[in-house]
Design a protein around this motif. Structure first.
Motif, PDB file in Angstrom:
ATOM      1  N   ALA A  86       0.842  -1.205   0.000  1.00  0.00           N
ATOM      2  CA  ALA A  86       0.000   0.000   0.000  1.00  0.00           C
ATOM      3  C   ALA A  86       0.872   1.248   0.000  1.00  0.00           C
ATOM      4  CB  ALA A  86      -0.933  -0.012   1.207  1.00  0.00           C
ATOM      5  N   LEU A  87       1.905   1.255   0.826  1.00  0.00           N
ATOM      6  CA  LEU A  87       2.788   2.425   0.883  1.00  0.00           C
ATOM      7  C   LEU A  87       3.633   2.560  -0.382  1.00  0.00           C
ATOM      8  CD1 LEU A  87       3.861   2.293   4.626  1.00  0.00           C
ATOM      9  CD2 LEU A  87       2.147   3.777   3.553  1.00  0.00           C
ATOM     10  N   ALA A  88       4.064   1.450  -0.959  1.00  0.00           N
ATOM     11  CA  ALA A  88       4.812   1.505  -2.227  1.00  0.00           C
ATOM     12  C   ALA A  88       3.921   2.042  -3.347  1.00  0.00           C
ATOM     13  CB  ALA A  88       5.349   0.126  -2.585  1.00  0.00           C
ATOM     14  N   THR A  89       2.653   1.649  -3.333  1.00  0.00           N
ATOM     15  CA  THR A  89       1.695   2.156  -4.324  1.00  0.00           C
ATOM     16  C   THR A  89       1.522   3.652  -4.157  1.00  0.00           C
ATOM     17  OG1 THR A  89       0.553   0.029  -4.379  1.00  0.00           O
ATOM     18  CG2 THR A  89      -0.672   1.940  -5.181  1.00  0.00           C
ATOM     19  N   ARG A  90       1.431   4.098  -2.917  1.00  0.00           N
ATOM     20  CA  ARG A  90       1.313   5.537  -2.636  1.00  0.00           C
ATOM     21  C   ARG A  90       2.485   6.290  -3.243  1.00  0.00           C
ATOM     22  NH1 ARG A  90       4.159   9.749  -0.933  1.00  0.00           N
ATOM     23  NH2 ARG A  90       5.310   8.518   0.551  1.00  0.00           N
ATOM     24  N   LYS A  91       3.671   5.777  -3.038  1.00  0.00           N
ATOM     25  CA  LYS A  91       4.863   6.447  -3.559  1.00  0.00           C
ATOM     26  C   LYS A  91       4.881   6.439  -5.076  1.00  0.00           C
ATOM     27  CE  LYS A  91       7.526   5.476   0.562  1.00  0.00           C
ATOM     28  NZ  LYS A  91       8.477   4.573   1.200  1.00  0.00           N
ATOM     29  N   ALA A  92       4.555   5.301  -5.686  1.00  0.00           N
ATOM     30  CA  ALA A  92       4.553   5.187  -7.147  1.00  0.00           C
ATOM     31  C   ALA A  92       3.522   6.114  -7.789  1.00  0.00           C
ATOM     32  CB  ALA A  92       4.276   3.742  -7.552  1.00  0.00           C
ATOM     33  N   GLN A  93       2.414   6.327  -7.099  1.00  0.00           N
ATOM     34  CA  GLN A  93       1.339   7.186  -7.622  1.00  0.00           C
ATOM     35  C   GLN A  93       1.510   8.649  -7.207  1.00  0.00           C
ATOM     36  OE1 GLN A  93      -1.196   6.253  -9.664  1.00  0.00           O
ATOM     37  NE2 GLN A  93      -0.396   4.188  -9.758  1.00  0.00           N
ATOM     38  N   ASN A  94       2.511   8.909  -6.375  1.00  0.00           N
ATOM     39  CA  ASN A  94       2.763  10.259  -5.860  1.00  0.00           C
ATOM     40  C   ASN A  94       1.567  10.822  -5.084  1.00  0.00           C
ATOM     41  OD1 ASN A  94       4.586  12.354  -5.414  1.00  0.00           O
ATOM     42  ND2 ASN A  94       3.740  13.553  -7.103  1.00  0.00           N
ATOM     43  N   PHE A  95       0.921   9.930  -4.297  1.00  0.00           N
ATOM     44  CA  PHE A  95      -0.159  10.369  -3.414  1.00  0.00           C
ATOM     45  C   PHE A  95       0.461  10.982  -2.160  1.00  0.00           C
ATOM     46  CE2 PHE A  95      -2.909   6.576  -5.027  1.00  0.00           C
ATOM     47  CZ  PHE A  95      -3.221   7.263  -6.188  1.00  0.00           C
ATOM     48  N   LYS A  96      -0.368  11.601  -1.350  1.00  0.00           N
ATOM     49  CA  LYS A  96       0.090  12.178  -0.084  1.00  0.00           C
ATOM     50  C   LYS A  96       0.483  11.064   0.896  1.00  0.00           C
ATOM     51  CE  LYS A  96      -2.799  16.256  -0.529  1.00  0.00           C
ATOM     52  NZ  LYS A  96      -3.974  16.966  -0.011  1.00  0.00           N
ATOM     53  N   PRO A  97       1.318  11.387   1.901  1.00  0.00           N
ATOM     54  CA  PRO A  97       1.715  10.383   2.902  1.00  0.00           C
ATOM     55  C   PRO A  97       0.497   9.769   3.599  1.00  0.00           C
ATOM     56  CG  PRO A  97       3.096  12.313   3.071  1.00  0.00           C
ATOM     57  CD  PRO A  97       1.989  12.671   2.119  1.00  0.00           C
ATOM     58  N   LEU A  98       0.641   8.501   3.954  1.00  0.00           N
ATOM     59  CA  LEU A  98      -0.490   7.726   4.469  1.00  0.00           C
ATOM     60  C   LEU A  98      -0.218   7.083   5.820  1.00  0.00           C
ATOM     61  CD1 LEU A  98      -1.379   5.649   1.263  1.00  0.00           C
ATOM     62  CD2 LEU A  98      -2.425   7.801   2.019  1.00  0.00           C
ATOM     63  N   SER A  99      -1.311   6.760   6.480  1.00  0.00           N
ATOM     64  CA  SER A  99      -1.335   5.799   7.576  1.00  0.00           C
ATOM     65  C   SER A  99      -2.115   4.604   7.066  1.00  0.00           C
ATOM     66  CB  SER A  99      -2.036   6.360   8.807  1.00  0.00           C
ATOM     67  OG  SER A  99      -1.215   7.250   9.495  1.00  0.00           O
ATOM     68  N   VAL A 100      -1.598   3.402   7.319  1.00  0.00           N
ATOM     69  CA  VAL A 100      -2.251   2.171   6.895  1.00  0.00           C
ATOM     70  C   VAL A 100      -2.386   1.272   8.113  1.00  0.00           C
ATOM     71  CG1 VAL A 100      -2.161   0.189   5.332  1.00  0.00           C
ATOM     72  CG2 VAL A 100      -1.163   2.378   4.612  1.00  0.00           C
ATOM     73  N   VAL A 101      -3.591   0.772   8.337  1.00  0.00           N
ATOM     74  CA  VAL A 101      -3.870  -0.091   9.484  1.00  0.00           C
ATOM     75  C   VAL A 101      -4.532  -1.372   8.979  1.00  0.00           C
ATOM     76  CG1 VAL A 101      -5.179  -0.308  11.643  1.00  0.00           C
ATOM     77  CG2 VAL A 101      -4.165   1.893  11.020  1.00  0.00           C
ATOM     78  N   VAL A 102      -4.027  -2.516   9.433  1.00  0.00           N
ATOM     79  CA  VAL A 102      -4.619  -3.810   9.104  1.00  0.00           C
ATOM     80  C   VAL A 102      -5.132  -4.436  10.391  1.00  0.00           C
ATOM     81  CG1 VAL A 102      -4.236  -6.105   8.129  1.00  0.00           C
ATOM     82  CG2 VAL A 102      -3.046  -4.129   7.148  1.00  0.00           C
ATOM     83  N   LEU A 103      -6.412  -4.816  10.384  1.00  0.00           N
ATOM     84  CA  LEU A 103      -7.050  -5.468  11.522  1.00  0.00           C
ATOM     85  C   LEU A 103      -7.403  -6.903  11.154  1.00  0.00           C
ATOM     86  CD1 LEU A 103      -9.689  -2.732  12.518  1.00  0.00           C
ATOM     87  CD2 LEU A 103      -7.304  -2.924  13.261  1.00  0.00           C
ATOM     88  N   ASN A 104      -7.360  -7.802  12.135  1.00  0.00           N
ATOM     89  CA  ASN A 104      -7.844  -9.163  11.891  1.00  0.00           C
ATOM     90  C   ASN A 104      -9.367  -9.182  12.020  1.00  0.00           C
ATOM     91  OD1 ASN A 104      -8.436  -9.268  14.653  1.00  0.00           O
ATOM     92  ND2 ASN A 104      -6.776 -10.668  15.137  1.00  0.00           N
ATOM     93  N   ASP A 105      -9.975 -10.350  11.885  1.00  0.00           N
ATOM     94  CA  ASP A 105     -11.435 -10.436  11.899  1.00  0.00           C
ATOM     95  C   ASP A 105     -12.044 -10.119  13.264  1.00  0.00           C
ATOM     96  OD1 ASP A 105     -10.472 -12.802  13.027  1.00  0.00           O
ATOM     97  OD2 ASP A 105     -12.015 -14.058  12.115  1.00  0.00           O
ATOM     98  N   ALA A 106     -11.234 -10.093  14.316  1.00  0.00           N
ATOM     99  CA  ALA A 106     -11.716  -9.718  15.649  1.00  0.00           C
ATOM    100  C   ALA A 106     -11.532  -8.224  15.932  1.00  0.00           C
ATOM    101  CB  ALA A 106     -10.987 -10.538  16.708  1.00  0.00           C
ATOM    102  N   GLY A 107     -10.965  -7.493  14.958  1.00  0.00           N
ATOM    103  CA  GLY A 107     -10.758  -6.059  15.139  1.00  0.00           C
ATOM    104  C   GLY A 107      -9.451  -5.696  15.808  1.00  0.00           C
ATOM    105  N   ASP A 108      -8.560  -6.662  15.978  1.00  0.00           N
ATOM    106  CA  ASP A 108      -7.257  -6.403  16.580  1.00  0.00           C
ATOM    107  C   ASP A 108      -6.289  -5.865  15.529  1.00  0.00           C
ATOM    108  OD1 ASP A 108      -8.046  -7.569  19.086  1.00  0.00           O
ATOM    109  OD2 ASP A 108      -7.728  -9.541  18.175  1.00  0.00           O
ATOM    110  N   THR A 109      -5.482  -4.897  15.905  1.00  0.00           N
ATOM    111  CA  THR A 109      -4.472  -4.373  14.994  1.00  0.00           C
ATOM    112  C   THR A 109      -3.370  -5.406  14.818  1.00  0.00           C
ATOM    113  OG1 THR A 109      -4.915  -2.103  15.710  1.00  0.00           O
ATOM    114  CG2 THR A 109      -2.833  -2.501  14.565  1.00  0.00           C
ATOM    115  N   ILE A 110      -3.122  -5.798  13.570  1.00  0.00           N
ATOM    116  CA  ILE A 110      -2.070  -6.747  13.241  1.00  0.00           C
ATOM    117  C   ILE A 110      -0.822  -6.000  12.781  1.00  0.00           C
ATOM    118  CG2 ILE A 110      -1.425  -8.681  11.721  1.00  0.00           C
ATOM    119  CD1 ILE A 110      -3.553  -9.342  13.792  1.00  0.00           C
ATOM    120  N   CYS A 111      -1.034  -4.931  12.004  1.00  0.00           N
ATOM    121  CA  CYS A 111       0.097  -4.160  11.488  1.00  0.00           C
ATOM    122  C   CYS A 111      -0.371  -2.735  11.219  1.00  0.00           C
ATOM    123  CB  CYS A 111       0.623  -4.805  10.207  1.00  0.00           C
ATOM    124  SG  CYS A 111       2.159  -4.084   9.590  1.00  0.00           S
ATOM    125  N   MET A 112       0.491  -1.779  11.513  1.00  0.00           N
ATOM    126  CA  MET A 112       0.175  -0.381  11.262  1.00  0.00           C
ATOM    127  C   MET A 112       1.467   0.360  10.971  1.00  0.00           C
ATOM    128  SD  MET A 112       0.288   2.969  12.473  1.00  0.00           S
ATOM    129  CE  MET A 112       0.735   2.839  14.171  1.00  0.00           C
TER     130      MET A 112
END
Length: 146
Positions: A16-42
């Motif tokens: 997701a962040l590599a895509t942002r850079k390739a597309q020259n979008f603004k800086p991002l926050s990316v959050v991935v949650l599991n099916d229970a709503g727990d943060t797995i990676c951010m």
């Protein structure tokens, strides 16, 4: 039903962040949650504004909570704003019904998590989430009919 792994979540965020850079979008926050709503990676990129991680989390959490991607959430919120105001209150503010909230589905089409992306316009956020999910070998569900 499979489970979302840390390796898959990391792949989603990194692509997701590599895509942002390739597309020259603004800086991002990316959050991935599991099916229970727990943060797995951010990850929060440098120069991302203060609220972006909270918004990204609320996008993912809302999609999981309602069982549909951000585009469907947006349609429903526009059609019934009073209901969504109540749902947002019940969710303690963790509901942002816009693109950039994408469910993660496994090969059996079961929901195994969600991604929330925030930092650019919602459509660009969604592009980054979708590319990350696909790169991890999983199915993105944006809430648009297939």
């Amino acid at each position: 039903m499979s489970k979302l792994t840390l390796a898959q979540a990391e792949k989603i965020v990194d692509v997701a962040l590599a895509t942002r850079k390739a597309q020259n979008f603004k800086p991002l926050s990316v959050v991935v949650l599991n099916d229970a709503g727990d943060t797995i990676c951010m990850k929060r990129e440098d120069n991302t504004s203060l609220l972006r991680t909270g918004i990204a989390t609320a996008k993912a959490w809302g999609a999981l909570g309602m069982g549909c991607g951000g585009r469907e959430l947006e349609r429903r919120a526009k059609a019934n704003p009073a209901f969504f105001a109540t749902v947002t209150e019940i969710a303690e503010g963790r509901m942002v019904p816009v693109p950039g909230s994408v469910l993660i589905r496994d090969a059996g089409n079961e929901i195994i998590g969600a991604v929330g992306v925030s930092g650019d316009v919602s459509g660009n956020d969604e592009i980054c989430a979708v590319e990350g999910i696909k790169a991890a070998g999983l199915k993105p569900d944006t809430g648009d009919p297939a």
